[in-house]
Design an enzyme around this catalytic site. Structure first.
Site, PDB file in Angstrom:
ATOM      1  N   SER A   3       0.852  -1.181   0.000  1.00  0.00           N
ATOM      2  CA  SER A   3       0.000   0.000   0.000  1.00  0.00           C
ATOM      3  C   SER A   3       0.887   1.228   0.000  1.00  0.00           C
ATOM      4  O   SER A   3       1.988   1.213   0.575  1.00  0.00           O
ATOM      5  CB  SER A   3      -0.883   0.016   1.250  1.00  0.00           C
ATOM      6  OG  SER A   3      -1.552   1.267   1.376  1.00  0.00           O
ATOM      7  N   TYR A  16      -0.933  -0.509  10.326  1.00  0.00           N
ATOM      8  CA  TYR A  16      -1.110  -0.833   8.915  1.00  0.00           C
ATOM      9  C   TYR A  16       0.120  -0.386   8.110  1.00  0.00           C
ATOM     10  O   TYR A  16       0.635  -1.139   7.283  1.00  0.00           O
ATOM     11  CB  TYR A  16      -2.376  -0.150   8.385  1.00  0.00           C
ATOM     12  CG  TYR A  16      -2.700  -0.449   6.949  1.00  0.00           C
ATOM     13  CD1 TYR A  16      -3.290  -1.650   6.583  1.00  0.00           C
ATOM     14  CD2 TYR A  16      -2.434   0.485   5.945  1.00  0.00           C
ATOM     15  CE1 TYR A  16      -3.606  -1.924   5.259  1.00  0.00           C
ATOM     16  CE2 TYR A  16      -2.744   0.220   4.625  1.00  0.00           C
ATOM     17  CZ  TYR A  16      -3.328  -0.980   4.285  1.00  0.00           C
ATOM     18  OH  TYR A  16      -3.631  -1.249   2.973  1.00  0.00           O
TER      19      TYR A  16
END
Length: 111
Positions: A3, A16
């Site tokens: 990501s 994350y």
């Protein structure tokens, strides 16, 4: 799959970002380790992509987010899938390994 958050971070998403940053390190290590076997390893880093999750965002949040995306919009799943397909199947990608490819509308360059 990683990501763009693994590259630039995001408030409230330290866990994350750390996990996706780890995927980026794993990508480079595996690219070095498996290259002698002819295996290419790359990471794809999507930014904000239209999905059920982004459909639930308020108009206010969408406006704030798109302001920091140089292309001014969320990406489409087909745009991510197109890059994955290229890396997995196109012979033109056979000499590409250990890299991170962003599909993020340019958000990482503005960070």
């Amino acid at each position: 799959m990683a990501s763009v958050v693994g590259q630039i971070g995001n408030p409230g998403q330290a866990n994350y970002a750390a996990a996706k940053g780890g995927v980026l390190g794993l990508t480079m290590s595996n690219a070095k380790e498996f290259s002698s076997r002819g295996i290419c390893v790359n990471a794809v880093c999507p930014g904000f992509i239209e999905s059920d999750m982004t459909d639930e965002l308020s108009d206010d949040i969408i406006e704030q987010v798109t302001k920091v995306i140089p292309l001014g919009r969320f990406g489409k799943a087909s745009e991510v899938a197109g890059l994955v397909k290229f890396l997995a199947l196109d012979p033109a990608a056979d000499y590409m390994t250990g890299h991170t490819f962003n599909v993020d509308g340019g958000i990482a360059i503005g960070a």
